[in-house]
Design a protein around this motif. Sequence first.
Motif, PDB file in Angstrom:
ATOM      1  N   HIS A   1      -7.582   6.765   4.517  1.00 27.66           N
ATOM      2  CA  HIS A   1      -8.724   5.965   4.371  1.00 27.66           C
ATOM      3  C   HIS A   1      -8.530   4.709   3.547  1.00 27.66           C
ATOM      4  O   HIS A   1      -9.557   3.952   3.292  1.00 27.66           O
ATOM      5  N   THR A   2      -7.477   4.234   2.861  1.00 25.16           N
ATOM      6  CA  THR A   2      -7.097   3.175   1.964  1.00 25.16           C
ATOM      7  C   THR A   2      -8.230   3.099   0.940  1.00 25.16           C
ATOM      8  O   THR A   2      -8.793   2.174   0.858  1.00 25.16           O
TER       9      THR A   2
ATOM     10  N   LYS B   1       0.890  -1.305   0.053  1.00 23.01           N
ATOM     11  CA  LYS B   1      -0.193  -0.148   0.078  1.00 23.01           C
ATOM     12  C   LYS B   1       0.891   1.370  -0.049  1.00 23.01           C
ATOM     13  O   LYS B   1       0.812   2.140  -0.639  1.00 23.01           O
TER      14      LYS B   1
ATOM     15  N   HIS C   1     -12.141   0.507   5.624  1.00 24.62           N
ATOM     16  CA  HIS C   1     -11.389   1.093   4.337  1.00 24.62           C
ATOM     17  C   HIS C   1     -12.318   1.909   3.524  1.00 24.62           C
ATOM     18  O   HIS C   1     -13.557   2.093   4.037  1.00 24.62           O
ATOM     19  N   SER C   2     -12.032   2.333   2.443  1.00 33.18           N
ATOM     20  CA  SER C   2     -12.985   3.390   1.643  1.00 33.18           C
ATOM     21  C   SER C   2     -12.916   2.850   0.391  1.00 33.18           C
ATOM     22  O   SER C   2     -12.128   1.885  -0.111  1.00 33.18           O
TER      23      SER C   2
ATOM     24  N   ILE D   1     -14.831  -3.335   2.853  1.00 33.29           N
ATOM     25  CA  ILE D   1     -14.603  -2.025   3.387  1.00 33.29           C
ATOM     26  C   ILE D   1     -15.395  -1.849   4.650  1.00 33.29           C
ATOM     27  O   ILE D   1     -15.067  -1.625   5.747  1.00 33.29           O
TER      28      ILE D   1
ATOM     29  N   THR E   1     -13.085  -3.828   7.164  1.00 31.76           N
ATOM     30  CA  THR E   1     -11.713  -3.243   7.301  1.00 31.76           C
ATOM     31  C   THR E   1     -11.934  -1.907   7.693  1.00 31.76           C
ATOM     32  O   THR E   1     -10.888  -1.139   8.183  1.00 31.76           O
TER      33      THR E   1
END
Length: 249
Positions: free
Chosen positions: A98-99, A41, A151-152, A146, A149
């Motif tokens: 926010h990945t 990442k 995340h977005s 998401i 996790t």
Amino acid sequence: MKKLLDYVLSGIYLLYFGLVLVVFHVAQVIAFHGFGKEAHKKSVDWMNAFISYGWYLTGSRIQFNDRPDLPLNRPIIFVANHQSMFDISPIIWFLRRHTPVFVSKIELAHGIPGVSYNLRKSGAALIDRKDPKQAIVEIARLGKLIQQTNHSAVIFPEGTRTRSVTGEMRPFVTGGVATLLKRAPSALVVPIAIRGTRSFNPKGLFPLTSFSRMSWTVLPGIEPAGQTPEEVVRAAQEAIGAELGFVKV
């Protein structure tokens, strides 16, 4: 003179762009297999930083108007208008906390150094636009990811890049956002208004338009609770349109 400058600066940038993709493709492979997903990442984040800031080589400028108040303890669905292939890199870099993981057409999963590898390894929803069932399954998988996790997901509900010379948006399609919300019911929907990227590369990668001004504006979040997906998507499109000057409020 300006046209000549466009060609010269575009050539310089594209040599740089190609080098960035190749170098970071190798970096991603090493990071993923040698150090794991978090290292991968970070390599992707920096690849997109180099892509974005590289636009200064064309005399262009970028402005990213973030919202530091966005939550980190719940999933986010970023909904953006779509003007260009260059819409993506600043979102990955400036919203890296926010990945962001993208809904992307499956054709991009092969053949592009750096980019294709990331799409395959990041968990992106790789959709076949000719196969609605496959697309729904992929987007649902991303929604579940998401939700688990925090995340977005990033989705362009226009479905394809707008060809309007003014940048005016196509109608937003509800299906993808609805599927994400079904699998990520705690998600906040956050619109992003993108301006100027279409005029930066109106004819593809060459020539680019030097001395362009491009901006990304993260708008206030929309709480989906108590609203239908159609209402949420309509609110997102209206918010983006108002920011870009296409909708009066």
